[in-house]
Design a protein around this motif. Sequence first.
Motif, PDB file in Angstrom:
ATOM      1  N   THR A 198      32.521 -11.733   1.250  1.00  0.00           N
ATOM      2  CA  THR A 198      32.030 -10.937   2.405  1.00  0.00           C
ATOM      3  C   THR A 198      31.297 -11.904   3.230  1.00  0.00           C
ATOM      4  OG1 THR A 198      32.445  -8.778   0.895  1.00  0.00           O
ATOM      5  CG2 THR A 198      31.169  -8.709   2.859  1.00  0.00           C
ATOM      6  N   TYR A 199      30.339 -12.496   2.494  1.00  0.00           N
ATOM      7  CA  TYR A 199      29.320 -13.423   3.341  1.00  0.00           C
ATOM      8  C   TYR A 199      30.083 -14.441   4.253  1.00  0.00           C
ATOM      9  CZ  TYR A 199      25.295 -11.986   0.455  1.00  0.00           C
ATOM     10  OH  TYR A 199      24.126 -11.375  -0.180  1.00  0.00           O
ATOM     11  N   LEU A 200      31.181 -14.887   3.616  1.00  0.00           N
ATOM     12  CA  LEU A 200      31.766 -15.877   4.491  1.00  0.00           C
ATOM     13  C   LEU A 200      32.732 -15.369   5.474  1.00  0.00           C
ATOM     14  CD1 LEU A 200      32.929 -19.019   4.722  1.00  0.00           C
ATOM     15  CD2 LEU A 200      34.814 -18.373   3.341  1.00  0.00           C
ATOM     16  N   ASN A 201      33.237 -14.090   5.449  1.00  0.00           N
ATOM     17  CA  ASN A 201      33.909 -13.521   6.322  1.00  0.00           C
ATOM     18  C   ASN A 201      33.026 -13.077   7.488  1.00  0.00           C
ATOM     19  OD1 ASN A 201      36.522 -13.591   5.367  1.00  0.00           O
ATOM     20  ND2 ASN A 201      36.331 -11.609   4.387  1.00  0.00           N
ATOM     21  N   TYR A 202      31.728 -12.714   7.157  1.00  0.00           N
ATOM     22  CA  TYR A 202      30.848 -12.552   7.980  1.00  0.00           C
ATOM     23  C   TYR A 202      30.484 -13.411   8.803  1.00  0.00           C
ATOM     24  CZ  TYR A 202      26.408  -9.821   9.897  1.00  0.00           C
ATOM     25  OH  TYR A 202      25.623  -9.173  10.812  1.00  0.00           O
ATOM     26  N   ALA A 203      30.244 -14.462   8.054  1.00  0.00           N
ATOM     27  CA  ALA A 203      29.698 -15.760   8.844  1.00  0.00           C
ATOM     28  C   ALA A 203      30.835 -16.083   9.898  1.00  0.00           C
ATOM     29  CB  ALA A 203      29.499 -16.791   7.852  1.00  0.00           C
TER      30      ALA A 203
ATOM     31  N   GLY B 151      34.040  -4.932   2.718  1.00  0.00           N
ATOM     32  CA  GLY B 151      33.953  -5.961   3.333  1.00  0.00           C
ATOM     33  C   GLY B 151      35.125  -6.453   3.899  1.00  0.00           C
ATOM     34  N   LEU B 152      36.424  -6.190   3.410  1.00  0.00           N
ATOM     35  CA  LEU B 152      37.676  -6.552   3.818  1.00  0.00           C
ATOM     36  C   LEU B 152      37.987  -5.834   5.259  1.00  0.00           C
ATOM     37  CD1 LEU B 152      39.522  -7.204   0.531  1.00  0.00           C
ATOM     38  CD2 LEU B 152      38.673  -8.978   2.061  1.00  0.00           C
ATOM     39  N   LEU B 153      37.700  -4.600   5.160  1.00  0.00           N
ATOM     40  CA  LEU B 153      37.960  -3.628   6.016  1.00  0.00           C
ATOM     41  C   LEU B 153      37.059  -4.278   7.344  1.00  0.00           C
ATOM     42  CD1 LEU B 153      39.042  -1.108   7.495  1.00  0.00           C
ATOM     43  CD2 LEU B 153      37.043   0.381   6.557  1.00  0.00           C
ATOM     44  N   ALA B 154      35.851  -4.503   7.180  1.00  0.00           N
ATOM     45  CA  ALA B 154      35.081  -5.198   8.321  1.00  0.00           C
ATOM     46  C   ALA B 154      35.929  -6.372   8.863  1.00  0.00           C
ATOM     47  CB  ALA B 154      33.653  -5.267   7.950  1.00  0.00           C
ATOM     48  N   HIS B 155      36.356  -7.382   7.653  1.00  0.00           N
ATOM     49  CA  HIS B 155      37.017  -8.321   8.235  1.00  0.00           C
ATOM     50  C   HIS B 155      38.370  -8.229   9.133  1.00  0.00           C
ATOM     51  CE1 HIS B 155      38.803 -12.297   7.864  1.00  0.00           C
ATOM     52  NE2 HIS B 155      39.796 -12.081   7.373  1.00  0.00           N
ATOM     53  N   ALA B 156      38.934  -7.223   8.665  1.00  0.00           N
ATOM     54  CA  ALA B 156      40.291  -6.656   9.189  1.00  0.00           C
ATOM     55  C   ALA B 156      39.761  -5.990  10.659  1.00  0.00           C
ATOM     56  CB  ALA B 156      40.743  -5.697   8.380  1.00  0.00           C
TER      57      ALA B 156
ATOM     58  N   GLU C  47      23.116 -19.271   8.974  1.00  0.00           N
ATOM     59  CA  GLU C  47      22.289 -18.613   7.940  1.00  0.00           C
ATOM     60  C   GLU C  47      23.273 -18.034   6.756  1.00  0.00           C
ATOM     61  OE1 GLU C  47      19.760 -14.528   7.476  1.00  0.00           O
ATOM     62  OE2 GLU C  47      19.644 -15.666   9.335  1.00  0.00           O
ATOM     63  N   TRP C  48      24.161 -17.092   7.084  1.00  0.00           N
ATOM     64  CA  TRP C  48      25.178 -16.604   6.079  1.00  0.00           C
ATOM     65  C   TRP C  48      25.808 -17.710   5.465  1.00  0.00           C
ATOM     66  CZ3 TRP C  48      24.190 -11.788   4.258  1.00  0.00           C
ATOM     67  CH2 TRP C  48      23.592 -11.169   4.946  1.00  0.00           C
TER      68      TRP C  48
ATOM     69  N   ALA D  42      32.292 -22.359   2.869  1.00  0.00           N
ATOM     70  CA  ALA D  42      31.420 -22.287   3.551  1.00  0.00           C
ATOM     71  C   ALA D  42      30.703 -23.635   4.140  1.00  0.00           C
ATOM     72  CB  ALA D  42      30.265 -21.669   2.524  1.00  0.00           C
ATOM     73  N   LYS D  43      30.973 -24.614   3.296  1.00  0.00           N
ATOM     74  CA  LYS D  43      30.803 -26.108   3.755  1.00  0.00           C
ATOM     75  C   LYS D  43      31.471 -26.414   4.735  1.00  0.00           C
ATOM     76  CE  LYS D  43      29.103 -28.146  -0.698  1.00  0.00           C
ATOM     77  NZ  LYS D  43      29.493 -28.992  -1.936  1.00  0.00           N
ATOM     78  N   GLY D  44      32.723 -26.154   4.875  1.00  0.00           N
ATOM     79  CA  GLY D  44      33.840 -26.211   6.052  1.00  0.00           C
ATOM     80  C   GLY D  44      33.273 -25.664   7.227  1.00  0.00           C
ATOM     81  N   LEU D  45      32.859 -24.354   6.991  1.00  0.00           N
ATOM     82  CA  LEU D  45      32.306 -23.553   8.345  1.00  0.00           C
ATOM     83  C   LEU D  45      30.903 -24.126   9.000  1.00  0.00           C
ATOM     84  CD1 LEU D  45      32.800 -21.110   9.956  1.00  0.00           C
ATOM     85  CD2 LEU D  45      31.543 -19.723   8.516  1.00  0.00           C
ATOM     86  N   LEU D  46      30.262 -24.517   8.031  1.00  0.00           N
ATOM     87  CA  LEU D  46      28.954 -25.070   8.336  1.00  0.00           C
ATOM     88  C   LEU D  46      29.233 -26.414   9.224  1.00  0.00           C
ATOM     89  CD1 LEU D  46      26.516 -25.012   5.462  1.00  0.00           C
ATOM     90  CD2 LEU D  46      26.208 -23.765   7.486  1.00  0.00           C
ATOM     91  N   LYS D  47      30.182 -27.108   8.840  1.00  0.00           N
ATOM     92  CA  LYS D  47      30.622 -28.628   9.374  1.00  0.00           C
ATOM     93  C   LYS D  47      31.189 -28.313  10.973  1.00  0.00           C
ATOM     94  CE  LYS D  47      31.411 -31.428   5.354  1.00  0.00           C
ATOM     95  NZ  LYS D  47      32.658 -32.088   4.504  1.00  0.00           N
ATOM     96  N   GLN D  48      31.721 -26.920  10.916  1.00  0.00           N
ATOM     97  CA  GLN D  48      32.195 -26.647  12.350  1.00  0.00           C
ATOM     98  C   GLN D  48      31.292 -26.130  13.165  1.00  0.00           C
ATOM     99  OE1 GLN D  48      35.525 -23.791  11.404  1.00  0.00           O
ATOM    100  NE2 GLN D  48      36.872 -25.437  10.632  1.00  0.00           N
ATOM    101  N   LEU D  49      30.155 -25.561  12.678  1.00  0.00           N
ATOM    102  CA  LEU D  49      29.212 -24.952  13.625  1.00  0.00           C
ATOM    103  C   LEU D  49      28.482 -26.082  14.217  1.00  0.00           C
ATOM    104  CD1 LEU D  49      28.114 -22.081  11.089  1.00  0.00           C
ATOM    105  CD2 LEU D  49      29.469 -21.794  13.308  1.00  0.00           C
ATOM    106  N   PRO D  50      28.027 -25.938  15.436  1.00  0.00           N
ATOM    107  CA  PRO D  50      27.182 -26.721  16.141  1.00  0.00           C
ATOM    108  C   PRO D  50      25.635 -26.765  15.646  1.00  0.00           C
ATOM    109  CG  PRO D  50      27.675 -25.049  17.771  1.00  0.00           C
ATOM    110  CD  PRO D  50      28.449 -24.922  16.308  1.00  0.00           C
ATOM    111  N   ALA D  51      25.168 -27.859  15.778  1.00  0.00           N
ATOM    112  CA  ALA D  51      23.660 -27.863  14.874  1.00  0.00           C
ATOM    113  C   ALA D  51      22.770 -27.202  15.942  1.00  0.00           C
ATOM    114  CB  ALA D  51      23.062 -29.351  14.966  1.00  0.00           C
TER     115      ALA D  51
END
Length: 190
Positions: free
Chosen positions: A135-140, A104-109, A154-155, A181-190
């Motif tokens: 991993t879920y957060l990095n993917y999101a 997961g960290l390799l994918a993030h890198a 979704e992620w 995750a909450k912070g990322l959801l707030k940044q995403l447009p609805a």
Amino acid sequence: MPACFVNRSRFFRAVAGFANSKPSFSTTSAGNFEELADLYFEEGKYQRSRDYYDKAISSRTDSPDPFYRRGLAEIELHDFPAAVSDLERVVQKDPKYDFYRAAGLLAHAYAKTGNAEKANTLFRQTVQISTLSETYLNYASFLAEQGRTAEAREWSQRILAKKPTLPGYLKRRERPWFRKAKGLLKQLPA
């Protein structure tokens, strides 16, 4: 940590004592360098940690652990190209390393170095197996950067969906990921 050092700071000072002096034969083992690097990593001193992982690796290169830990330090230092090379070595040797966290960290890198195709492929493989919130957060975050906001939402929601079912001690451990995750959801447009 040896049993004779009950106090962690005493152990840290004792191990670090050899770092500024000319090391003798007994203090230059790879294990000592690796232990010192681990302690510096826990203290948040990522550059010194990486330096000692370098010394541990130059002494012994058969174990994936110092490469993995140096990769973690490099991610904390935002040195993603260096992290890619270390984490690739770890994942090549053991794809399941640290419960698929290394993958997961390799994918993030990969994502942070602009290699979107490799990142997407590895993230997809890893999230099918791993349930790590990191991993879920990095993917999101990767999906959001790619403009795929519905999938990113979704992620992020998958991380938050874990919260009601976790025991208290795991909720405390996962709290930073819930906040992110909450912070990322707030940044995403609805």
